[in-house]
Each structure stands twice: as structure tokens, then as C-alpha cells.
Design a protein around this motif. Structure first.
Motif, mmCIF file in Angstrom:
data_model
loop_
_atom_site.group_PDB
_atom_site.id
_atom_site.type_symbol
_atom_site.label_atom_id
_atom_site.label_comp_id
_atom_site.label_asym_id
_atom_site.label_seq_id
_atom_site.Cartn_x
_atom_site.Cartn_y
_atom_site.Cartn_z
ATOM 1 N N ASN A 102 0.813 -1.219 0.000
ATOM 2 C CA ASN A 102 0.000 0.000 0.000
ATOM 3 C C ASN A 102 0.843 1.264 0.000
ATOM 4 O OD1 ASN A 102 -2.376 -1.597 0.264
ATOM 5 N ND2 ASN A 102 -1.837 -1.868 2.418
ATOM 6 N N ASN A 103 2.053 1.167 -0.530
ATOM 7 C CA ASN A 103 2.978 2.306 -0.580
ATOM 8 C C ASN A 103 3.204 2.923 0.801
ATOM 9 O OD1 ASN A 103 3.081 1.912 -3.305
ATOM 10 N ND2 ASN A 103 1.676 3.572 -3.819
ATOM 11 N N SER A 173 0.851 -4.212 -7.552
ATOM 12 C CA SER A 173 0.364 -2.922 -8.073
ATOM 13 C C SER A 173 1.160 -1.754 -7.489
ATOM 14 C CB SER A 173 -1.125 -2.764 -7.766
ATOM 15 O OG SER A 173 -1.315 -2.807 -6.360
ATOM 16 N N GLU A 174 1.637 -1.903 -6.249
ATOM 17 C CA GLU A 174 2.395 -0.826 -5.604
ATOM 18 C C GLU A 174 3.637 -0.432 -6.391
ATOM 19 O OE1 GLU A 174 1.267 -3.525 -4.119
ATOM 20 O OE2 GLU A 174 0.450 -3.083 -2.140
ATOM 21 N N GLY A 176 3.953 -0.020 -9.547
ATOM 22 C CA GLY A 176 3.695 0.802 -10.727
ATOM 23 C C GLY A 176 4.153 0.127 -12.017
HETATM 24 C C1 NAG Z 1 1.497 2.902 -5.270
HETATM 25 O O1 NAG Z 1 2.214 3.731 -6.179
HETATM 26 C C2 NAG Z 1 2.214 3.264 -7.521
HETATM 27 C C3 NAG Z 1 3.197 4.083 -8.329
HETATM 28 O O2 NAG Z 1 3.033 5.453 -8.110
HETATM 29 C C4 NAG Z 1 0.788 3.296 -8.048
HETATM 30 O O3 NAG Z 1 0.766 2.864 -9.401
HETATM 31 C C5 NAG Z 1 -0.052 2.375 -7.187
HETATM 32 O O4 NAG Z 1 -1.393 2.428 -7.569
HETATM 33 C C6 NAG Z 1 0.057 2.715 -5.689
HETATM 34 N N1 NAG Z 1 -0.522 1.622 -4.954
HETATM 35 C C7 NAG Z 1 -1.293 1.748 -3.881
HETATM 36 C C8 NAG Z 1 -1.821 0.485 -3.297
HETATM 37 O O5 NAG Z 1 -1.550 2.836 -3.402
#
Ligand code: NAG
Ligand code: NAG
Ligand code: NAG
Length: 424
Positions: A102-103, A173-174, A176
Motif C-alpha cells: 500500500n505504498n 500494483s504498488e 507501478g
Molecule cells: C502505489 O504507487 C504506484 C506508483 O506510483 C501506483 O501505481 C499504485 O497504484 C500505488 N498503490 C497503492 C496500493 O496505493
């Protein structure tokens, strides 16, 4: 084997991928096709293949020190060059992304590609990291080897919970990073189904789920960090593994002769017999009640002939039993269940996984069907019969293992490759 064509397609497509994100760094699948100075000083004049320091994906001081130490030990300059190129290769070239779920949060994730395909294989990533096990120690820094292991355990857990029958996965997905297209899988008809945004390929291999247990044990044995395993999704992943394995203890037919519902089926439109499953996607018949867990594919990603594939059962039994020790700190009932399952698989191997060979005496079979048929061979991958001791399943001095080893390293093994060597 479709593997080669996947590599080729991926190599052609690789120039557009986002790995590295350092504009000046060449794509490694391109770089690896060229010769780079300085050449080794021995007879073979081997190229230096490490990316330049700024382009390495992940570096740790222990690995650099191990390479330095080996320089004075390995006197043959060509042999040292092979070590110097190969040993750091996983860190230099395959850590495509490392970050957090989740970044944010403290759940580390490591996305470790198999090579030039931007996808993570469960078995391969566990084996890739195993190269560094001897250097691993407890370390909470996110720049450490320990962190790389934790990230791989967390990401493998996520993958297994989501798609427990699949073998190779897309970047989280995190990161990118976009999903990689697998043209070899375009015609795949697989049950249970999956999303191509998450999964690169869905060949069910027992060694894929066993890989998480192996990786978990490798991390725990060197760090004794049991607490980590209670923090994120590991316990749920182990429960998923047990469910999958229990479902695959069941044979093809029920006692009354009716077809059991197969938890997994796979069919591909292909001209290669090793790329699709007979019997409407179920595979050749196996017997119930052996204690052995079915595997539709081998570590080579080719189909099994008989699904009771012994090397993966060895790996599964070994690391399920060992990981029970980690589980004890969190859930004693589950730990007991893991130990008793591991023992049953071990008994199944003793009873159904050994055969008498006319030349070598008692050896382990590569695959059996539980009805009495076996396939005698070995394959150059891990898990294999040859690797049984490094899977911590059996001691190398074991008589049956020694017989098996002599068999596997002889021309009685149909896949023992021998003949002229390049450059004489
Ligand atoms: C995390 O960051 C990436 C790249 O900026 C983005 O594509 C992704 O949707 C983000 N993921 C979440 C879980 O927030
Ligand atoms: C932990 O790992 C980091 C990064 O590799 C390293 O610099 C540090 O020395 C390590 N700490 C210990 C105590 O080994
Ligand atoms: C045969 O056995 C299976 C599994 O025990 C059961 O599900 C099925 O209903 C049985 N079929 C018949 C015709 O009795």
C-alpha cells in the motif's frame, strides 16, 4: 519447451519495460548478449558480466565481501570469473522492485524476477535467494538481505492467498510496473480461473507452494525471527497451502469408480505434449490414499507424466515439518497439523516413492501413479532427486539416495546430457 519461446518474446519486448528506472542503465537482457572487458586472464577469456555499480538493483556489503574473499581462494581466473558473474546476479539484475504494501506500512515487499521475464516465479525466487542464505543474519534495516527475504515472504504469501494454484506472478500494483503479457498462455483454459493482471502463468506445481515454506525456513533458521511471521499474511498463506495440498491428496477416481472432481484443471492449445494435461485437463490417473500430493507440472514447467512427483513431495514434507517450528510461536494446533501432514507425506514417499532398479538397486522414483507405475529419470532443476539432501529431506549418506545419485548421474537417466563440451 515453451520456456525458450517465452524468453525470446520477452527479450524482444524488454526494451520498453520500466525496470531499473535509471535512464542511463542498459537493459540487462541486451547487455548480457554482449562482451564486456576486462576479460578473465585464463584460457577461456571470459567476459565481465556484472552491470556497472550504479546500475545494480540491490547491493549488500556481505555479498561484495564474499566475492573479494573468493578471489584469493579460487586460483583459476576463469573459474573465479564465473563465480564473480553468477553469485551476485540475482541481486544485480533481478530485484525489479522493492517497497512496501500500500505504498506505506511496514510490510516489506520484494519483487524478484526470474531473469529477463518481468514476472516472479515462486520456486525460482525462493531458490534465487537461497544462494545468499549462508550470509543471512537478523537485520531490521530495509537495505539488508534480511529485508529482501522478508519482502519475498510477504509477496509470496499475498500471491498464494490470491491464486494458490499458480506458479508465476505479475509485479505488485504498488510497484507501478505494468503486467507482462504472456503470449504462451493466450489459449490457456484453467480452473480455478485467474486475472492476468495478477498472474503471469497458472501451472499448478507442488514445488511452488512448497517454495514459500522453504523460503520461510531459510529466513527463520538464520534469524530466529519468529515474530515477523505473525505480523502480516504468512499464517493465512500456510492455511491456504494446507487446503490446496489436502485437496490434491485425492486420486482421480473414487472407490465406487466415479470421477472425483479435480480441484485444478489446465488445457492449452499447443503442439507440445509437455504443455497441456491429458484427460480433459485433469492429467493421467493417480490413486487415492498414498499420502502423496499431486502436482500437475514439474519445476521445469512441463507436465508430469505421473502426478505423484517425488522431488516436490520431498521438498513439501521437509519444509512443512520445519516450518511447523515457526508456527508453534503463533498457533500450536496448526503447528501440530503441519507436522503430522509432513510425516504422512514422508511415509508416502517411503512406501510408494521407491523402486528397485535392475542395475542400481533401490532408488527413488521421479514420479509414480500410486497404482505401481513409475517414471525413472531426473531433471536439472531444484527440487530434483539429486537435490534431496539440499532440500533437507535425506542425508547424503543415505543408501537409497546414493543409489539414486549414481542412477541420475549415469546414462540410465534418459535426461543425463553428455557429449562434447564447447572449446574441447
Ligand atoms: C502505489 O504507487 C504506484 C506508483 O506510483 C501506483 O501505481 C499504485 O497504484 C500505488 N498503490 C497503492 C496500493 O496505493
Ligand atoms: C544491516 O544491513 C545493512 C544494509 O545491508 C548493513 O549496512 C548493516 O551493517 C547491517 N547491520 C548488521 C548489524 O549487520
Ligand atoms: C461415488 O463416490 C463419490 C465420492 O465418495 C461420491 O461423491 C458419489 O456420489 C458416489 N457416486 C455414486 C453413484 O454412488
Amino acid at each position: 519447451m515453451v520456456w525458450l519461446s517465452v524468453l525470446l518474446v520477452s527479450a524482444l519486448a524488454a526494451t520498453s519495460n520500466a525496470i531499473g528506472a535509471r535512464a542511463a542503465c542498459p537493459d540487462y537482457s541486451q547487455y548480457s548478449t554482449q562482451t564486456h572487458p576486462p576479460l578473465s586472464a585464463g584460457k577461456y577469456q571470459l567476459s565481465y558480466m556484472r552491470p556497472e555499480a550504479a546500475c545494480r538493483k540491490f547491493t549488500v556489503p556481505e555479498v561484495e565481501k564474499a566475492i573479494d574473499d573468493m578471489k584469493s581462494l579460487v586460483k583459476d581466473p576463469d573459474l573465479f570469473r564465473l563465480f564473480e558473474n553468477a553469485f551476485p546476479s540475482t541481486l544485480d539484475t533481478t530485484i525489479a522492485w522493492k517497497g512496501f504494501a500500500n505504498n506505506g506500512t511496514e510490510e516489506e515487499l520484494s519483487f524478484i524476477t526470474t531473469g529477463d521475464i518481468v514476472a516472479m516465479w515462486l520456486r525460482d525466487s525462493a531458490n534465487q535467494l537461497r544462494s545468499y542464505k549462508s550470509l543471512l543474519k537478523a537485520n531490521s534495516s530495509t537495505d539488508s538481505l534480511a529485508s529482501l527475504f522478508r519482502g519475498a515472504i510477504n509477496l509470496q504469501s499475498r500471491y498464494i492467498i490470491q491464486n494458490p494454484y499458480c506458479n508465476a506472478f505479475q509485479a505488485p500494483s504498488e510497484s507501478g510496473l505494468p503486467p507482462e503479457h504472456n503470449s504462451a498462455a493466450d489459449t490457456d483454459n484453467v480452473s480455478p480461473g485467474y486475472s492476468r493482471d495478477f498472474v503471469f502463468e497458472c501451472k499448478y506445481e507442488l514445488d511452488s507452494i512448497a517454495a514459500l515454506l522453504q523460503l520461510s525456513w531459510d529466513y527463520y533458521e538464520k534469524t530466529r525471527d519468529a515474530e515477523f511471521f505473525g505480523k502480516f499474511k504468512w499464517i493465512e498463506a500456510v492455511k491456504t497451502i494446507l487446503n490446496v495440498a489436502e485437496g490434491l491428496l485425492v486420486g482421480t477416481y473414487a472407490d465406487n469408480g466415479s470421477l472425483n472432481k479435480s480441484p485444478y484443471t489446465f488445457q492449452r492449445t499447443t503442439t507440445a505434449g509437455t504443455e497441456t494435461l491429458n484427460n480433459n485437463g485433469i492429467g493421467n490417473p493417480v490413486k487415492s490414499g498414498t499420502g502423496l500430493v499431486r502436482s500437475a507440472f514439474r519445476p521445469s514447467d512441463d507436465t508430469t507424466i505421473y502426478q505423484l512427483f517425488i522431488p516436490a513431495n520431498m521438498q513439501f514434507s521437509s519444509y512443512l515439518g520445519k516450518s511447523a517450528e515457526i508456527m508453534k510461536a503463533h498457533d500450536t494446533d496448526l503447528a501440530k497439523k503441519m507436522s503430522s501432514f509432513a510425516k504422512k507425506v514422508q511415509d508416502g514417499i517411503s512406501k510408494h516413492g521407491k523402486v528397485r532398479h535392475a542395475v542400481f538397486g533401490e532408488i527413488y522414483a521421479f514420479e509414480v501413479d500410486g497404482f505401481g507405475s513409475s517414471n525413472l529419470m531426473d531433471d536439472a532443476n531444484v527440487p530434483s532427486l539429486l537435490s534431496a539432501p539440499i532440500l533437507d529431506f535425506v542425508d547424503a549418506s543415505d543408501k537409497t539416495y546414493q543409489n539414486t545419485r549414481k542412477f541420475a548421474l549415469s546414462t540410465w537417466n534418459p535426461y543425463y546430457m553428455h557429449g562434447p563440451v564447447i572449446n574441447g
